[in-house]
Enzyme design. Structure first.
Site, PDB file in Angstrom:
ATOM      1  N   LYS A   1      -3.387  36.714  42.775  1.00  0.00           N
ATOM      2  CA  LYS A   1      -3.745  37.006  44.176  1.00  0.00           C
ATOM      3  C   LYS A   1      -2.583  36.677  45.111  1.00  0.00           C
ATOM      4  O   LYS A   1      -2.762  36.085  46.165  1.00  0.00           O
ATOM      5  CB  LYS A   1      -4.989  36.215  44.573  1.00  0.00           C
ATOM      6  N   CYS A   2      -1.417  37.109  44.730  1.00  0.00           N
ATOM      7  CA  CYS A   2      -0.180  36.797  45.431  1.00  0.00           C
ATOM      8  C   CYS A   2       0.434  38.099  45.936  1.00  0.00           C
ATOM      9  O   CYS A   2       0.230  39.156  45.331  1.00  0.00           O
ATOM     10  CB  CYS A   2       0.745  36.092  44.420  1.00  0.00           C
ATOM     11  N   GLY A   3       1.189  38.025  46.994  1.00  0.00           N
ATOM     12  CA  GLY A   3       1.894  39.213  47.465  1.00  0.00           C
ATOM     13  C   GLY A   3       2.859  39.769  46.428  1.00  0.00           C
ATOM     14  O   GLY A   3       3.227  40.940  46.470  1.00  0.00           O
TER      15      GLY A   3
END
Length: 155
Positions: free
Chosen positions: A34-36
């Site tokens: 759930k990271c850019g």
């Protein structure tokens, strides 16, 4: 000492000796779902598909230390990566890469190429003898590693 001296847990909780990877070029990456930077999974899988048959492996270590961007169980993380990015490279249990509880493997990696891990998707390139030869920032896209990987593969 080399990375081959470490035993880690896979995403099912089984011990895996990194000596199983002797003679291979490795890219060790701390990841998050759930990271850019999560879309880097696509680039990592492209590298894996291109070079795996030539002795290249990617070792994926999910890390929830940065803004809790790797939530969920090992099974949920594996399902996400497999279904969303069709990843086939080995995934290991969630680890810590900084601080008091840093995983022993990451202590060693940071001793070899010093510096705090700044975020998810920091990458360490390991040669066929288990030596750490390079470190890449999280912002470095996997496709920019091609020449470094090819050099280690002897291409």
């Amino acid at each position: 000492m080399s990375v081959y001296d470490f035993t880690v847990k896979d995403n099912k909780g089984n011990d895996v000796s990194l000596s199983d990877y002797k003679g291979k070029v490795l890219l060790i990456v701390n990841t998050a779902t759930k990271c850019g930077l999560t879309p880097q999974y696509e680039g990592l899988e492209n590298l894996y598909e291109k070079y795996h048959d030539q002795g290249f492996e990617i070792l994926d270590f999910p890390c929830n230390q940065f803004a809790f961007q790797a939530p969920g169980s090992a099974e949920k993380i594996d399902n996400f990566c497999t279904l969303r990015y069709n990843t086939k490279f080995p995934r290991f249990e969630k680890i810590k890469v900084n601080g008091r509880d840093t995983a022993p493997l990451y202590k060693y990696l940071k001793d070899q190429k010093p510096g705090r891990i700044q975020w998810n998707f920091a990458k360490f390139l390991i040669d066929k003898d288990g030596n750490v030869v390079d470190r890449f920032a999280p912002s470095e896209k996997p496709e920019t590693l091609v020449s470094s990987i090819e050099a280690q593969l002897g291409r």
